[in-house]
Design a protein around this motif. Structure first.
Motif, PDB file in Angstrom:
ATOM      1  N   GLY A 217       6.258   3.027 -10.521  1.00  0.00           N
ATOM      2  CA  GLY A 217       7.095   4.172 -10.174  1.00  0.00           C
ATOM      3  C   GLY A 217       7.383   4.244  -8.690  1.00  0.00           C
ATOM      4  N   SER A 218       6.356   3.959  -7.871  1.00  0.00           N
ATOM      5  CA  SER A 218       6.562   3.976  -6.420  1.00  0.00           C
ATOM      6  C   SER A 218       7.556   2.906  -5.996  1.00  0.00           C
ATOM      7  N   GLY A 219       7.483   1.722  -6.594  1.00  0.00           N
ATOM      8  CA  GLY A 219       8.437   0.666  -6.255  1.00  0.00           C
ATOM      9  C   GLY A 219       9.854   1.028  -6.666  1.00  0.00           C
TER      10      GLY A 219
ATOM     11  N   LEU B  53      11.187   4.111  -6.963  1.00  0.00           N
ATOM     12  CA  LEU B  53      11.696   5.108  -6.024  1.00  0.00           C
ATOM     13  C   LEU B  53      12.024   4.487  -4.668  1.00  0.00           C
ATOM     14  N   THR B  54      11.209   3.528  -4.229  1.00  0.00           N
ATOM     15  CA  THR B  54      11.479   2.861  -2.953  1.00  0.00           C
ATOM     16  C   THR B  54      12.804   2.125  -2.984  1.00  0.00           C
TER      17      THR B  54
ATOM     18  N   GLU C 190       0.812  -1.217   0.000  1.00  0.00           N
ATOM     19  CA  GLU C 190       0.000   0.000   0.000  1.00  0.00           C
ATOM     20  C   GLU C 190       0.847   1.268   0.000  1.00  0.00           C
ATOM     21  N   ASN C 191       1.987   1.257   0.682  1.00  0.00           N
ATOM     22  CA  ASN C 191       2.746   2.486   0.901  1.00  0.00           C
ATOM     23  C   ASN C 191       4.013   2.594   0.066  1.00  0.00           C
ATOM     24  N   TYR C 192       4.618   1.496  -0.300  1.00  0.00           N
ATOM     25  CA  TYR C 192       5.921   1.565  -0.972  1.00  0.00           C
ATOM     26  C   TYR C 192       5.937   0.950  -2.371  1.00  0.00           C
ATOM     27  N   PHE C 193       5.019   0.016  -2.657  1.00  0.00           N
ATOM     28  CA  PHE C 193       5.024  -0.644  -3.967  1.00  0.00           C
ATOM     29  C   PHE C 193       3.624  -0.643  -4.559  1.00  0.00           C
ATOM     30  N   SER C 194       2.941   0.490  -4.405  1.00  0.00           N
ATOM     31  CA  SER C 194       1.581   0.579  -4.940  1.00  0.00           C
ATOM     32  C   SER C 194       1.549   0.684  -6.458  1.00  0.00           C
ATOM     33  N   SER C 195       2.667   1.098  -7.063  1.00  0.00           N
ATOM     34  CA  SER C 195       2.758   1.190  -8.518  1.00  0.00           C
ATOM     35  C   SER C 195       4.203   0.935  -8.940  1.00  0.00           C
TER      36      SER C 195
END
Length: 493
Positions: free
Chosen positions: A37-39, A41-42, A30-35
């Motif tokens: 791009g988010s994954g 950057l994480t 939900e917070n770090y690999f929701s998409s």
């Protein structure tokens, strides 16, 4: 049309329990690999954070030197990696805390620290009782005790010092009835008391500036005793009005004057302590003295300035606006220079204030200007209906502010108020400009010791200082978050 009521005859089928949404896997998704791009950057930022943490941990712990008597212990030998040199911090730590304070008298600083913590912890604990008693201790008793302990007391105050306080107190006491009951309802007795109080203040002020006694018809009178006598006469005239002296403002005035006179008597007593000038102070002691005094003084001054800026009286509003905008338009270094260099120019010849006292005045006034804008933002966030409701209840201006408006405004402004406190705590490093050695300046002085000159001495010292500042600032930040949650501000979306 016929309505048929349907009633289930059998129980609904049992469904499996919902999936546990509090697992680590769900939190990461939900917070770090929701998409995508988010994954990405994480992964990138996480790798960078881990690399920095490993570098710092390797320097501060893994490759660090923990024991040694001189620079030879911290020099890297063949096949070893240079790490932090903690022996220099251990050896210089006492100097960082106490500065140049005499070693035999450092117990006085320790006693002040214990007395402050003993009053601060119950004050910050919501469930602790006797909050009013504790507040009186922190605001009135502790500052006097700390001042006597740190300086040694025994200032040998002259009658002129007491005369100035009594004359000013008599002037305020004479003006209170006119301010409370109005000019039209002010009695002749109060007007006479105001005239006598003004005369006593003029007598004391002129003799104080001229540094001479008063001569009338060839007879020389001691200026201090004459001012005290005239001040007491004006007090007697004003306090003879029963209605005025039984009002609440008069009671508050009486407590303030009594406290001030008791404080002057206390610092005039010889307790047998060795005098220690503020030039011998330094390190964390100076940092805490400047920051705590600035924090304690800037909040009430900022509230008064914020109320003055929103006042309906043009004179009060203009003076508040001019002060706030002028102070906010200059850097703190300039304010410290003005307090240190220009303030003595406005004093009578032969009179001088301590350098630390000038810094305290400059820091408090500078921080008060910024605090005023923070409080004004909170006042503007309070709905107008709160003002109207308080007015409809028949509350006076100060009752409305103290009981209705200010509690809401300060609650809204908690994050910004604590932010100002944190900035003020870190800005104390600028007092080095006027010759005061705070924690950072004392550390820089100690790190120049040739006996500990190594490539890692300075990085180790600055890392230790950064950890000390971080501990204080992080503690203030976490307590602010705790206070916000406890008060349930209700402003989060």
């Amino acid at each position: 049309m016929v309505f048929v009521n349907y009633v289930r005859g059998l129980e609904a089928p049992q469904l499996p329990p919902p999936a546990n949404l509090k697992t680590i896997r769900h939190h990461l998704r939900e917070n770090y690999f929701s998409s995508l791009g988010s994954g990405f950057l994480t992964v990138v930022l996480g790798t960078l954070v881990l690399w920095l943490a490993w570098r710092i941990l390797g320097f501060a712990v893994v490759d660090a030197v923990w024991a040694g008597n001189d620079r030879a212990a911290c020099l890297a030998t063949e096949g070893t990696t240079e790490g932090a040199c903690w022996p220099v911090v251990i050896q210089k730590f006492g100097q960082w805390i106490y500065g140049f304070y005499p070693v035999a008298e450092r117990w006085r600083i320790n006693l002040c620290a214990v007395a402050f913590v003993a009053g601060l912890v119950p004050m910050l604990t919501p469930s602790a009782p006797y909050k009013m008693t504790n507040a009186i201790y922190l605001l009135l008793v502790f500052p006097l005790v700390a001042f006597v302990l740190l300086t040694g007391g025994n200032f040998n105050l002259s009658p002129g010092n007491y005369a100035g306080v009594i004359c000013l107190a008599s002037l305020i006491a004479a003006a209170l009835p006119l301010a409370i009951f109005g000019v039209d309802e002010g009695t002749k007795r109060n007007s006479l008391g105001l005239a006598l109080a003004g005369a006593s203040l003029i007598v004391w002020g002129s003799s104080f500036i001229a540094r001479t006694d008063i001569t009338v018809f060839g007879i020389s009178f001691d200026s201090g005793l004459l001012s005290i006598a005239s001040g007491f006469v004006s007090l007697w005239v004003v306090l003879s009005d029963r209605v005025a002296r039984t009002s609440r403002p008069f009671r508050i005035w009486g407590v303030g004057v009594t406290t001030l006179l008791c404080a002057m008597l206390l610092i005039d007593i010889d307790f047998g302590l060795v005098p220690v000038e503020t030039a011998q102070w330094g390190g964390l002691t100076v940092t805490l003295v400047v920051s705590i005094t600035g924090i304690a003084a800037s909040l009430p001054l900022g509230i008064l300035l914020a109320l003055g800026r929103q006042s309906n009286m043009p004179a009060i509003r203009i003076m508040s606006v001019v002060f706030i905008e002028f102070v906010r338009g200059v850097p703190l270094i300039t304010v410290l220079f003005m307090a240190s260099v220009m303030l003595p120019l406005f004093l009578p010849p032969g009179m001088n204030f301590d350098k630390l006292l000038r810094a305290l005045v400059g820091v408090a006034l500078f921080s008060a200007a910024y605090m005023a804008e923070v409080v004004r933002g909170g006042l503007q966030a309070v709905p107008k209906g709160q003002y109207e409701g308080a007015t409809a209840l028949g509350l006076s201006y100060w009752q409305m502010m103290a009981k209705i408006i200010l509690p809401q405004a300060l609650k809204i402004s908690i994050p910004n108020i604590v932010g100002n406190f944190i900035v003020l705590f870190k800005d104390t490093t600028l007092v080095l400009i006027i010759g005061l050695f705070d924690l950072l300046a004392m550390a820089q002085t100690g790190l120049r010791d040739a006996a500990w000159a190594t490539p890692v001495t300075a990085p180790t010292g600055y890392l230790a200082i950064a950890l000390i500042y971080w501990a204080f600032c992080f503690s203030m930040s976490r307590y602010a978050i705790f206070t916000e949650r406890r008060l349930h501000t209700g402003h989060k979306r």
